[in-house]
Structures are given as structure tokens and as C-alpha cells.
Write a protein that holds these residues in place. Structure first.
Motif, PDB file in Angstrom:
ATOM      1  N   ILE A 297       0.862  -1.180   0.000  1.00 13.42           N
ATOM      2  CA  ILE A 297       0.000   0.000   0.000  1.00 13.42           C
ATOM      3  C   ILE A 297       0.899   1.230   0.000  1.00 13.42           C
ATOM      4  O   ILE A 297       1.678   1.437   0.933  1.00 13.42           O
ATOM      5  CB  ILE A 297      -0.934  -0.005   1.214  1.00 13.42           C
ATOM      6  CG1 ILE A 297      -1.862  -1.226   1.153  1.00 13.42           C
ATOM      7  CG2 ILE A 297      -1.746   1.273   1.278  1.00 13.42           C
ATOM      8  CD1 ILE A 297      -2.738  -1.382   2.365  1.00 13.42           C
ATOM      9  N   LEU A 298       0.804   2.045  -1.035  1.00 15.73           N
ATOM     10  CA  LEU A 298       1.687   3.188  -1.191  1.00 15.73           C
ATOM     11  C   LEU A 298       1.203   4.407  -0.419  1.00 15.73           C
ATOM     12  O   LEU A 298       2.002   5.152   0.139  1.00 15.73           O
ATOM     13  CB  LEU A 298       1.829   3.558  -2.676  1.00 15.73           C
ATOM     14  CG  LEU A 298       2.443   2.493  -3.585  1.00 15.73           C
ATOM     15  CD1 LEU A 298       2.569   3.042  -4.995  1.00 15.73           C
ATOM     16  CD2 LEU A 298       3.800   2.049  -3.062  1.00 15.73           C
ATOM     17  N   ASN A 299      -0.120   4.612  -0.393  1.00 18.69           N
ATOM     18  CA  ASN A 299      -0.622   5.819   0.252  1.00 18.69           C
ATOM     19  C   ASN A 299      -2.084   5.627   0.618  1.00 18.69           C
ATOM     20  O   ASN A 299      -2.773   4.784   0.027  1.00 18.69           O
ATOM     21  CB  ASN A 299      -0.473   7.032  -0.671  1.00 18.69           C
ATOM     22  CG  ASN A 299      -0.412   8.341   0.101  1.00 18.69           C
ATOM     23  OD1 ASN A 299      -0.580   8.364   1.324  1.00 18.69           O
ATOM     24  ND2 ASN A 299      -0.181   9.432  -0.589  1.00 18.69           N
ATOM     25  N   MET A 300      -2.536   6.410   1.594  1.00 14.26           N
ATOM     26  CA  MET A 300      -3.937   6.413   2.000  1.00 14.26           C
ATOM     27  C   MET A 300      -4.375   7.855   2.233  1.00 14.26           C
ATOM     28  O   MET A 300      -3.580   8.697   2.639  1.00 14.26           O
ATOM     29  CB  MET A 300      -4.137   5.587   3.273  1.00 14.26           C
ATOM     30  CG  MET A 300      -3.909   4.102   3.091  1.00 14.26           C
ATOM     31  SD  MET A 300      -4.357   3.131   4.562  1.00 14.26           S
ATOM     32  CE  MET A 300      -3.138   3.705   5.726  1.00 14.26           C
ATOM     33  N   THR A 301      -5.649   8.114   1.983  1.00  9.40           N
ATOM     34  CA  THR A 301      -6.182   9.449   2.213  1.00  9.40           C
ATOM     35  C   THR A 301      -7.669   9.368   2.515  1.00  9.40           C
ATOM     36  O   THR A 301      -8.315   8.358   2.224  1.00  9.40           O
ATOM     37  CB  THR A 301      -5.927  10.363   0.994  1.00  9.40           C
ATOM     38  OG1 THR A 301      -6.233  11.715   1.339  1.00  9.40           O
ATOM     39  CG2 THR A 301      -6.787   9.940  -0.196  1.00  9.40           C
ATOM     40  N   ILE A 302      -8.210  10.448   3.088  1.00  8.51           N
ATOM     41  CA  ILE A 302      -9.620  10.530   3.461  1.00  8.51           C
ATOM     42  C   ILE A 302     -10.350  11.430   2.468  1.00  8.51           C
ATOM     43  O   ILE A 302      -9.845  12.476   2.067  1.00  8.51           O
ATOM     44  CB  ILE A 302      -9.790  11.113   4.876  1.00  8.51           C
ATOM     45  CG1 ILE A 302      -9.118  10.220   5.915  1.00  8.51           C
ATOM     46  CG2 ILE A 302     -11.256  11.305   5.210  1.00  8.51           C
ATOM     47  CD1 ILE A 302      -9.824   8.930   6.176  1.00  8.51           C
ATOM     48  N   SER A 304     -14.738  12.267   1.302  1.00  2.00           N
ATOM     49  CA  SER A 304     -16.172  11.960   1.191  1.00  2.00           C
ATOM     50  C   SER A 304     -16.614  10.827   2.108  1.00  2.00           C
ATOM     51  O   SER A 304     -17.477  10.034   1.749  1.00  2.00           O
ATOM     52  CB  SER A 304     -16.518  11.618  -0.264  1.00  2.00           C
ATOM     53  OG  SER A 304     -16.194  12.681  -1.122  1.00  2.00           O
ATOM     54  N   GLY A 305     -16.015  10.744   3.275  1.00  2.00           N
ATOM     55  CA  GLY A 305     -16.425   9.730   4.231  1.00  2.00           C
ATOM     56  C   GLY A 305     -15.805   8.368   4.017  1.00  2.00           C
ATOM     57  O   GLY A 305     -16.228   7.393   4.644  1.00  2.00           O
ATOM     58  N   TYR A 306     -14.801   8.271   3.140  1.00  2.00           N
ATOM     59  CA  TYR A 306     -14.145   6.998   2.868  1.00  2.00           C
ATOM     60  C   TYR A 306     -12.648   7.133   3.058  1.00  2.00           C
ATOM     61  O   TYR A 306     -12.072   8.219   2.901  1.00  2.00           O
ATOM     62  CB  TYR A 306     -14.430   6.520   1.443  1.00  2.00           C
ATOM     63  CG  TYR A 306     -15.868   6.118   1.200  1.00  2.00           C
ATOM     64  CD1 TYR A 306     -16.303   4.826   1.489  1.00  2.00           C
ATOM     65  CD2 TYR A 306     -16.795   7.034   0.703  1.00  2.00           C
ATOM     66  CE1 TYR A 306     -17.620   4.456   1.282  1.00  2.00           C
ATOM     67  CE2 TYR A 306     -18.117   6.671   0.485  1.00  2.00           C
ATOM     68  CZ  TYR A 306     -18.520   5.379   0.780  1.00  2.00           C
ATOM     69  OH  TYR A 306     -19.831   5.020   0.571  1.00  2.00           O
ATOM     70  N   ILE A 307     -12.008   6.016   3.398  1.00  2.00           N
ATOM     71  CA  ILE A 307     -10.567   5.928   3.437  1.00  2.00           C
ATOM     72  C   ILE A 307     -10.127   5.210   2.166  1.00  2.00           C
ATOM     73  O   ILE A 307     -10.536   4.079   1.903  1.00  2.00           O
ATOM     74  CB  ILE A 307     -10.070   5.193   4.706  1.00  2.00           C
ATOM     75  CG1 ILE A 307      -8.570   4.909   4.635  1.00  2.00           C
ATOM     76  CG2 ILE A 307     -10.827   3.899   4.938  1.00  2.00           C
ATOM     77  CD1 ILE A 307      -7.729   6.119   4.936  1.00  2.00           C
ATOM     78  N   PHE A 308      -9.319   5.884   1.344  1.00  2.00           N
ATOM     79  CA  PHE A 308      -8.867   5.343   0.064  1.00  2.00           C
ATOM     80  C   PHE A 308      -7.444   4.831   0.219  1.00  2.00           C
ATOM     81  O   PHE A 308      -6.591   5.511   0.803  1.00  2.00           O
ATOM     82  CB  PHE A 308      -8.908   6.410  -1.029  1.00  2.00           C
ATOM     83  CG  PHE A 308     -10.299   6.861  -1.392  1.00  2.00           C
ATOM     84  CD1 PHE A 308     -10.959   6.290  -2.459  1.00  2.00           C
ATOM     85  CD2 PHE A 308     -10.936   7.847  -0.664  1.00  2.00           C
ATOM     86  CE1 PHE A 308     -12.246   6.702  -2.803  1.00  2.00           C
ATOM     87  CE2 PHE A 308     -12.212   8.268  -0.988  1.00  2.00           C
ATOM     88  CZ  PHE A 308     -12.873   7.687  -2.065  1.00  2.00           C
ATOM     89  N   ALA A 309      -7.182   3.648  -0.323  1.00  2.00           N
ATOM     90  CA  ALA A 309      -5.848   3.051  -0.262  1.00  2.00           C
ATOM     91  C   ALA A 309      -5.356   2.758  -1.673  1.00  2.00           C
ATOM     92  O   ALA A 309      -6.033   2.078  -2.446  1.00  2.00           O
ATOM     93  CB  ALA A 309      -5.881   1.751   0.553  1.00  2.00           C
ATOM     94  N   LEU A 310      -4.175   3.295  -2.000  1.00  2.00           N
ATOM     95  CA  LEU A 310      -3.546   3.090  -3.303  1.00  2.00           C
ATOM     96  C   LEU A 310      -2.468   2.033  -3.170  1.00  2.00           C
ATOM     97  O   LEU A 310      -1.586   2.146  -2.321  1.00  2.00           O
ATOM     98  CB  LEU A 310      -2.940   4.401  -3.820  1.00  2.00           C
ATOM     99  CG  LEU A 310      -2.036   4.304  -5.047  1.00  2.00           C
ATOM    100  CD1 LEU A 310      -2.844   3.884  -6.267  1.00  2.00           C
ATOM    101  CD2 LEU A 310      -1.319   5.626  -5.292  1.00  2.00           C
ATOM    102  N   ALA A 311      -2.521   0.993  -4.024  1.00  2.42           N
ATOM    103  CA  ALA A 311      -1.557  -0.107  -3.971  1.00  2.42           C
ATOM    104  C   ALA A 311      -0.481   0.070  -5.028  1.00  2.42           C
ATOM    105  O   ALA A 311      -0.608   0.868  -5.959  1.00  2.42           O
ATOM    106  CB  ALA A 311      -2.265  -1.449  -4.155  1.00  2.42           C
ATOM    107  N   ASN A 312       0.568  -0.693  -4.877  1.00  2.87           N
ATOM    108  CA  ASN A 312       1.707  -0.619  -5.780  1.00  2.87           C
ATOM    109  C   ASN A 312       1.327  -0.971  -7.217  1.00  2.87           C
ATOM    110  O   ASN A 312       1.926  -0.477  -8.174  1.00  2.87           O
ATOM    111  CB  ASN A 312       2.808  -1.567  -5.278  1.00  2.87           C
ATOM    112  CG  ASN A 312       4.094  -1.413  -6.036  1.00  2.87           C
ATOM    113  OD1 ASN A 312       4.615  -0.315  -6.165  1.00  2.87           O
ATOM    114  ND2 ASN A 312       4.610  -2.504  -6.560  1.00  2.87           N
TER     115      ASN A 312
END
Length: 905
Positions: A297-302, A304-312
Motif C-alpha cells: 500500500i503506497l498511500n492512504m487518504t480521506i 467523502s467519508g471513505y478511506i482510500f488506499a492506493l496499492a503498488n
């Protein structure tokens, strides 16, 4: 590339490897943005960016370089027209403040030489944290003063940077490794026992030289709403610090490197290199965790009420910020009842081939006979080779290279290139991964038309020879994800000789239990949909002691297992082979006997053997007459085998998401016409049914559940409630160096409230007592004449937070060109006014309730224009005005509207 945005995500700054910083102004509606500014910021890459509580943009680069880009210069440049942008870039590029100019000349510069990997603004205290892998520096965001330098253990540094120690360590490793390997090659060739000693020596030198310190590297940094700072390390360790740089406590919940941290409300999300996400509370207690992605998982951010996770691999998944919570169980239950709607079964053929090449090279005709003749009808080709290259010297060098993370050889690459050519690599197939350990090589090719459905390639190696340290025996593995299901292929070469059955069993057991691909594979998405996935939680230590290979949906073992035939002579074996009496020979097969006894390859299957034993032959001699007829007369045996396990627990199971892969063997045969080695190559073609999720359908079902389920809607409404708060005043007057305490009261009896204070605009009053228009601040930072501490915080139910609002002297004429002050400072004696907004939200909502506070500073020699209102006969006490203009703004849109309608009081 690194990114940072202002409070309203209206302006986005991006730092790039070419040393440039670019500014993007986002449109209000469609989310598109235009690049309005770009300048060369650093000689090296821009490694980190942050916007401070005073609106300045800080950037970090290599060698400890930190530059500050004042908001005033940025604001002027952004407001220029397109025709003037070339002037804007030059103006901003020369406006920087070099933090080195703020350091005293007592050697502090020598303390800040490591790359600035992370910059984080602590808005609660008005500070900035800068960090490398092994050290931290704490700065005052307003005065730009260096407050403290300390290492990952919390110890204050004294003119010696940790990075310099690391550099010495690396030099030691390089020199020691070179000396030992070059001076010992001749000795390795004379003594097999020396190989183990050399590998151990290299390993000890590497560990002593500093490679072990990699586990202490800081990989992520975040500031939580309660004012604490959290860092994540490459060992998986999570460290909590207070705002002054004191190390508070440590936590270790997952033995994989932390990649990123994200926080909102009462929770901290941790993303690991294993693809796992964990959720902690602000005290460090583990609330839950799940496998979010199949790659780091490269990065996460908040948002609109969701936690988004970006993968490699580029994939993005998101979860409600209420997770883990009561909503997850409801969603999983609802979606599981609709599984039949979004389950799709794909059929895929897989060709697996194994060949002990006996340190030789094959002709193109041999490779075509083995692979090319059947590859056109399959989607995946897996090849395992043994004894590509051997010899004591080669094994010693291979062991030394493995110790420091290197692998492969020119001969191994030759084989890969030849198979590329055989499979028409590039136009028909694409090689997606390979791994070599000494003489063993494994590689996978995927047909281009299904390449989109194959990814997350991982490799691993386990040596079994000479004290489990040398790769003359052992295994190499390759793991891939096909249609979101895990397949593992393991190429093995086990102990030789007729009587070494127990050693072969032990080799398999060691490989199966210790092969590690670097991250867990138990990805299970019972309810992932549209814009969200429902996490499946598992205990922190649930996978401890469980082999990674056991978690695969399908596993194939191939290679030279070296199991022989018992109780039969060479002549008897030759007779039975010539008569093709394979049934009787199979009764003497050691591997079959050991599998039936449950001693090896437990739970695995092998198709019926209908081909002659593949070992041992004279090279370049065709037909069965080619079996070894020399002095040793080795008994023919089925050394080269292919075994497998799919997802079935019983033979009657059907393909489904619970039983995602069912495999059948279409062909299992040896290529007896190939004579390049003393072994014959073997191939096996599988027909596999793979059950996968049709994401578009499940996304649709997920949305319908969210919309129609009344229980979910009620829970969401309750969880997203914003606590009711009041503030002690909406108007503040400050004279020189005055300080006022603003009190924020949480009236809710059972919910925590979180507040953030932002400056949305400021203006000055000239000598004629006329007020200028409010100027919006794009980063919403405080003006430098105003200190607000803490600017963020947590308020417990029925509690009050106290915020200090303080006036500080401000020199308005400070200007920098190329990092150097160009003109003297002078005090701005004009009255000033700032509009602050107190933004309040709950722990599960990104929507806010806003309070407006007007802060007016006037010099004692002047009369306040605010106090001169016609009906304002009552004197001001304690710097507090009446709350006559108190109002609440329900959303950020109301804030913008109000700012546009501001009028003179």
C-alpha cells in the motif's frame, strides 16, 4: 512524486524527481485542474512537501535541503494572468527561504545532512517535523527556528548525523564482501565445507555492517488530532511521540514494513508493505485489520467519508471511515445472499514444465518439442529448470550474492531468452516474473490477451543444501494473482541417491514451511463493491506459524524431486520399461509410497504416469536404449514430477467463491525425443476453472443495499452526527502582545468533538482608518502576526477546550531573493484583522459545523474602528467584544458565501 493540497483542495502542489514544483488550481465543479505555476525548486528530486499553519509551502530534498516558499510570493504568482506566468515562475523561484541560513554557525548544519523524506506540519503547535530514515528535526513554523534534532530512539543528536554512520557501514560491507569473496574463490573450489563458512561470514559482515539497521528506518509520519505524532518503521514498529519530540510508547502489531499512515477523528490507519490495513485508536490499541491489497500500500487518504488506499499495482480500494464497525457485518451478510448474481467462472489452461538440464544448453528444436508444440492453446506457461549451472565456485558466489539480495547468472538469462524465443515472447506471451537460486530457475509467461487479469508477481527462494545455506538443493517459487486468486508454482531440487528418502522428505517440509513471498496471501473480499469494500478482519497473529504456501488457492510443485524405485535391479527396471509395464514400476516408486504414508506432499495429487522413467540417460542418445549403461548403471526412476493442489476439499466440490479454483489434468507426459540432458523434460497441462467476482455487478448490488437498507441508513445517520458546540466569543480585540483565551465547549454528552481553526481571510487598516477588502488565503494559514495554539484538538463530551489567541510582532518587509534577505525588517504599525473559522466535526464524518471568529489587532496609540460604532458606548473588557454577530455556517459552501459578502463592521 509528492503531493500536498490546501485546506479546501483548491490548490494542489506537486513535487517531482526533476526538482520542480508544480501548482494546480482545481475547478470547482468537475474536479479538473489547470497547471498555473511551475518552477525549479531543488537541484535534486523534491522528496517531500507540506503546507504549514502559516500558509507557507515547505519542500525537502536530498542532503538535508529544506526550502520555504512564502505564501505571499505564491499568492502573487497564482493571481497573475497566463501571459504573465513566465514572470511568476521567476518570481517564485527566487523567493525561497533557505533554512540553512537560519541555523547557527556552531555546527548544526552538520547535523542535517540526511535526505528530507518527510515533512509534516503540526498545526496544533505551529511546528514542522522534518525527517529522514533515521533522524528527525523539529522547527518553529512561524520563526523558522530549529528547535530540536533527535534520532529514532528519541535521543538528541550532537553534531553527528545518523546517515553518516550508515554511509560508513555500507562502505564496510562493500569492502569486506569484496575482500572475502575474491580471496576465497580458489579455496571454495578445493573444499565444499568452506562454502558454508563463506556464506556465514558474508552474512555476519552484512549484519554487522548495518543492514540490520534497515528495520529501524522511518517509513511514514502523521500527526493525529490529539496533537501526537506517529511514525511507522520498516520493521512494522509504530512509535508515538509527543509534539516536543519525546518518544512516548511503541507498538508492534504486524511484522511487515509500514508504508503509510493516515488519521481522522479517533482512528489511525496503517498501511503495510504486505497489503494489510490496520486500524488503531489514538491510544495505540488495535481495533481491527484486514488484507486490503495484494501488493504494498503506497498511500492512504480521506475523502467523502471513505478511506482510500492506493496499492503498488495501481489499484485503489476504499472503505467507510466507520470501519471497523457495525456496518461491516450487515453489508457482508446482505452481499453474501446475492453472491450468485456477481460470481463468474473463467476457464484457463496452464502449461507447467520441468527439466533438469544437467549444466547443458538445449537446441531450439528441443525447446520447441517440449514447450512450443503445445503452448499455443494455453494462457499461462510455467517453466522450472534445475542444474542450469553448478560447481563449488559458482555455488559459493551464488550464496554470497543471495546474502546481499542479488541473484541470477548469465547462463540462467540465456535459458530465459531461449524460452522467450520459443514462446514468441512479445507478440504472443509476456514473461511476468522469474527467480534463480544457484542452479534452479523458475519463470512464468502469460498470454497477452489475459495479461490484464494477471498480476502481483512475487518470488521466493529456499536453499536446502549444506546446512540449509547453499542452493545446490532447495526450491525457487513464484506467486501470481490470476482473476484475483492466488496461484503458487514451486520448482524444487531435492537430495539425491537411492537411500536419501528421509532427506528428500525433510527438504520438502523445509521448503513448504519456510518459503516466504514477503506478504500474506489470504485475500478474502466477501463484500467489496462499487465505491467501497467491506473488510474481513483477522487476528494480528492468526497467520503466525502457518506456511504461506498453504494460503494459496492453487499450488503446483514441479522439479527434480529425486525419488527413486525401491526393491528393483537395473536390468529388471529396463525390462519393465521396454514392456511398458508402468503399473508394476509405480508400486516401487518411493514418492508414491511416501505420499500414501502421509510423509510428504500432504494433500497434493499427481496425474497417472503413462510415460517411461525420465532418469538417467546418456546424452544425445535417442530411444529407451539411452538409459545409463555405464559403470554405475543407475536404476531408471521418475525423478522429474509435477504435483498440484487446487481449492477442493472433496472431489464433488463445485467451482464457487468458496472453492475458487478447480483443476483437471489434460496431459501429463515426458518428451522422450529430447536428448540434450541426462533427464527428460516433463510437462503437464491443467484445465482450471476459476470463480471470480464481477465487480461491476457487485458494485451495483452494494449501492442498492446502501440505498434500501433502513437499518444501515439509520446507523449511518447516527454515526455521522456532528456534536453540538459553542464558542465563548465571535469577536476578539488584541493590542500589542495581547493574549486571549477562546473557549470551545462540547455540549454533547456522549460524543467526542474535533476542532480545527483556519484563517479564511485577512485585511489591514490604513492611516485614514479605512479597512481594505478581505484577502482570501489559499492555504488558509494564519498571518504571521497571529499565534493560535492549539489550532486543532479533541474535546471530550461535556468538556471545554481552551485556545490561546496571541499577537506577535511581525516584520512585513522581509523579502528573500535566492534565499538571501534583500531589505531590512520594519514593523507593520497598521491595524490588522483576520477572519478565523472554527470547524467542528465528529469522529465519523467529514462534514463540519463552523463558527466564525473575527480577530482585530490595534495598536494602543490608535482608536479601534470596531469600537467606534454608533451604538457601541459600552467599553471593551478583556479584549472581548459582544457576541452580536454570532452565527453558525452549516457547510464550507456557506463559508465561501459569507466571505464574499463580508462588510465593514
Amino acid at each position: 512524486m509528492c503531493l500536498v493540497a490546501d485546506d479546501g483542495n483548491r490548490v494542489v502542489w506537486s513535487g517531482h524527481r526533476d526538482g520542480r514544483i508544480r501548482c494546480w488550481v482545481m475547478d470547482g465543479g468537475d474536479g479538473d485542474g489547470d497547471e498555473c505555476l511551475s518552477w525549479h525548486a531543488h537541484r535534486g528530486p523534491v522528496l517531500s512537501l507540506t503546507i504549514t499553519s502559516y500558509g507557507d509551502l515547505w519542500s525537502g530534498s536530498e542532503g538535508g535541503a529544506i526550502k520555504i516558499w512564502p505564501w505571499e510570493a505564491l499568492e502573487k504568482s497564482i493571481c497573475l494572468t497566463k501571459e504573465e506566468r513566465h514572470m511568476a515562475a521567476i518570481m517564485v523561484e527566487r523567493s525561497y527561504v533557505d533554512l540553512r541560513s537560519y541555523l547557527p554557525a556552531n555546527g548544526s548544519n552538520n547535523m542535517l545532512t540526511s535526505d528530507i523524506k518527510y515533512l509534516v506540519s503540526d498545526n496544533s503547535r505551529g511546528n514542522v517535523w522534518s525527517a529522514g530514515y533515521f533522524s528527525f528535526a523539529l522547527w518553529d513554523a512561524r520563526t523558522r527556528e530549529l528547535l530540536k534534532v533527535f534520532n529514532t530512539d528519541g535521543l538528541i543528536e550532537n553534531k553527528l548525523e545518523v546517515s553518516s554512520i550508515q554511509d560508513v557501514s555500507v562502505d564496510l560491507i562493500s569492502a569486506s564482501r569484496k575482500d572475502k569473496t575474491q580471496s576465497s574463490i580458489g579455496f571454495f573450489q578445493r573444499s565444499r565445507n568452506a562454502i558454508m563458512g563463506a556464506a556465514d561470514a558474508v552474512r555476519r559482515v552484512a549484519a554487522k555492517g548495518g543492514f540490520g539497521d534497515d528495520n529501524r528506518r522511518t517509513e511514514a509520519l502523521v500527526v493525529t488530532m490529539d496533537g501526537m505524532i506517529w511514525t511507522g518503521c520498516s520493521s512494522g514498529l509504530l512509535v508515538q511521540w509527543d509534539g516536543n519530540g519525546n518518544r512516548i510508547q511503541d507498538f508492534l502489531y504486524h511484522p511487515f514494513a509500514v508504508q503509510c499512515l493516515c488519521t481522522y477523528g479517533m482512528q489511525i490507519w496503517v498501511g503495510y508493505v504486505s497489503g494489510t490495513v490496520q486500524v488503531l485508536d489514538l491510544k495505540g490499541n488495535l481495533i481491527g485489520g484486514w488484507v486490503a491489497h495484494s501488493s504494498p500500500i503506497l498511500n492512504m487518504t480521506i475523502g467523502s467519508g471513505y478511506i482510500f488506499a492506493l496499492a503498488n499495482h495501481g489499484g485503489i480500494r476504499c472503505w467507510s471511515i466507520t470501519s471497523p464497525g457495525p456496518l461491516d457485518g450487515i453489508l457482508r451478510s446482505e452481499l453474501s445472499g446475492k453472491e450468485f448474481l456477481y460470481t463468474k467462472v473463467e476457464n484457463l489452461k496452464i502449461l507447467c514444465g520441468t527439466w533438469n538440464v544437467g549444466q547443458g544448453k538445449a537446441s531450439q528444436d528441443s525447446l520447441t518439442s517440449w514447450l512450443g508444440s503445445v503452448a499455443s492453446d494455453v494462457g499461462i506457461v510455467v517453466v522450472g529448470l534445475q542444474e542450469v549451472e553448478m560447481g563449488a565456485g559458482f555455488l559459493a558466489m551464488s550464496a554470497a550474492k543471495e546474502t546481499v539480495g542479488l541473484e541470477g547468472s548469465s547462463v540462467g538469462q540465456w535459458w530465459l531468452d531461449m524460452i522467450d524465443k520459443t514462446l514468441d515472447e512479445g507478440s504472443t506471451f509476456e514473461r511476468v516474473g522469474s527467480r534463480q537460486l544457484a542452479g534452479m530457475v523458475i519463470a512464468v509467461w502469460v498470454k497477452i490477451n489475459i495479461r490484464f487479469h494477471v498480476g502481483d508477481v512475487d518470488v521466493a527462494a529456499v536453499p536446502c543444501g549444506f546446512g540449509r545455506a547453499i542452493g545446490n538443493k532447495g526450491a525457487v517459487g513464484l506467486r501470481i494473482r490470476v482473476y484475483d486468486k492466488i496461484m503458487c508454482f514451486v520448482n524444487c531440487h531435492f537430495a539425491a541417491h537411492l537411500d536419501a528418502v528421509n532427506r528428500r522428505n525433510a527438504d520438502f517440509d523445509h521448503v513448504y514451511r519456510t518459503m516466504s513471498f514477503g506478504r500474506p496471501t489470504s485475500l478474502s473480499y466477501t463484500a467489496a463493491a462499487g465505491t467501497s469494500s467491506v473488510p474481513i478482519f483477522r487476528g494480528t497473529n492468526s497467520a503466525e506459524g502457518i506456511p504461506e504456501l498453504s494460503e494459496a488457492d492453487m499450488i503446483v510443485f514441479l522439479g527434480d524431486f529425486n525419488y527413486r524405485l525401491d526393491g528393483i535391479s537395473y536390468d529388471e527396471a529396463r525390462d519393465f520399461v521396454s514392456q511398458r509395464c508402468f503399473d508394476w514400476l509405480r508400486e516401487r516408486d518411493q514418492l508414491r509410497a511416501e505420499m500414501e504414508a502421509g510423509n510428504v506432499f500432504q494433500g497434493m495429487r499427481e496425474a497417472e504416469i503413462t510415460f517411461p522413467p525420465t532418469y538417467k540417460f546418456e546424452r544425445h542418445q535417442a530411444g529407451l536404449a539411452g538409459y545409463d549403461s555405464g559403470e554405475k548403471k543407475r536404476i531408471p526412476a521418475w525423478c522429474d514430477r509435477i504435483l498440484y493442489r487446487d481449492s477442493r476439499s472433496s472431489s464433488m466440490a463445485e467451482c464457487s467463491l468458496e472453492c475458487p479454483i478447480i483443476a483437471f489434468v489434460l496431459q501429463y507426459e515426458a518428451c522422450m525425443d529430447v536428448t540434450d540432458s541426462d533427464h527428460k523434460p516433463v510437462r503437464c497441462i491443467f484445465s482450471t476453472d476459476i470463480a471470480r467476482v464481477d465487480e461491476s455487478i457487485r458494485r451495483q448490488e452494494f449501492g442498492e443495499i446502501i440505498e434500501s437498507n433502513e437499518k444501515i441508513r439509520c446507523l449511518l445517520k447516527e454515526l455521522c452526527k456532528i456534536p453540538d458546540t459553542i464558542i465563548s466569543t465571535n469577536n476578539i480585540i488584541l493590542q500589542n502582545h495581547d493574549t486571549l483565551i477562546l473557549r470551545i465547549t462540547n455540549k454533547c454528552a456522549d460524543e467526542d468533538a474535533f476542532f480545527e481553526m483556519k484563517c479564511k481571510g485577512q485585511r489591514t487598516i490604513n492611516e485614514d482608518q479605512k479597512l481594505s477588502n478581505h484577502q482570501l488565503r489559499g492555504s488558509f494559514g494564519f498571518p504571521r502576526w497571529l499565534e493560535v495554539i492549539p489550532a486543532t484538538g479533541l474535546i471530550k463530551p461535556d468538556h471545554i477546550a481552551e485556545v490561546s489567541v496571541h499577537h506577535e510582532e511581525f516584520q512585513t518587509q522581509e523579502e528573500y531573493v535566492d534565499g538571501i534577505v534583500q531589505n531590512s525588517w520594519c514593523e507593520d504599525s497598521r491595524d490588522k484583522e483576520a477572519i478565523l473559522f472554527v470547524k467542528v466535526h465528529g469522529k465519523y464524518t467529514t462534514q463540519t459545523r463552523n463558527h466564525r471568529v473575527r480577530v482585530h489587532h490595534c495598536y494602543s496609540s490608535k482608536k479601534s474602528p470596531i469600537g467606534s460604532q454608533p451604538n457601541s458606548s459600552r467599553p471593551v473588557q478583556g479584549g472581548v467584544l459582544h457576541r452580536s454577530d454570532f452565527q453558525r455556517l452549516s457547510s464550507s459552501y456557506d463559508v465561501v458565501d459569507q466571505l464574499q459578502k463580508l462588510h465593514n463592521p
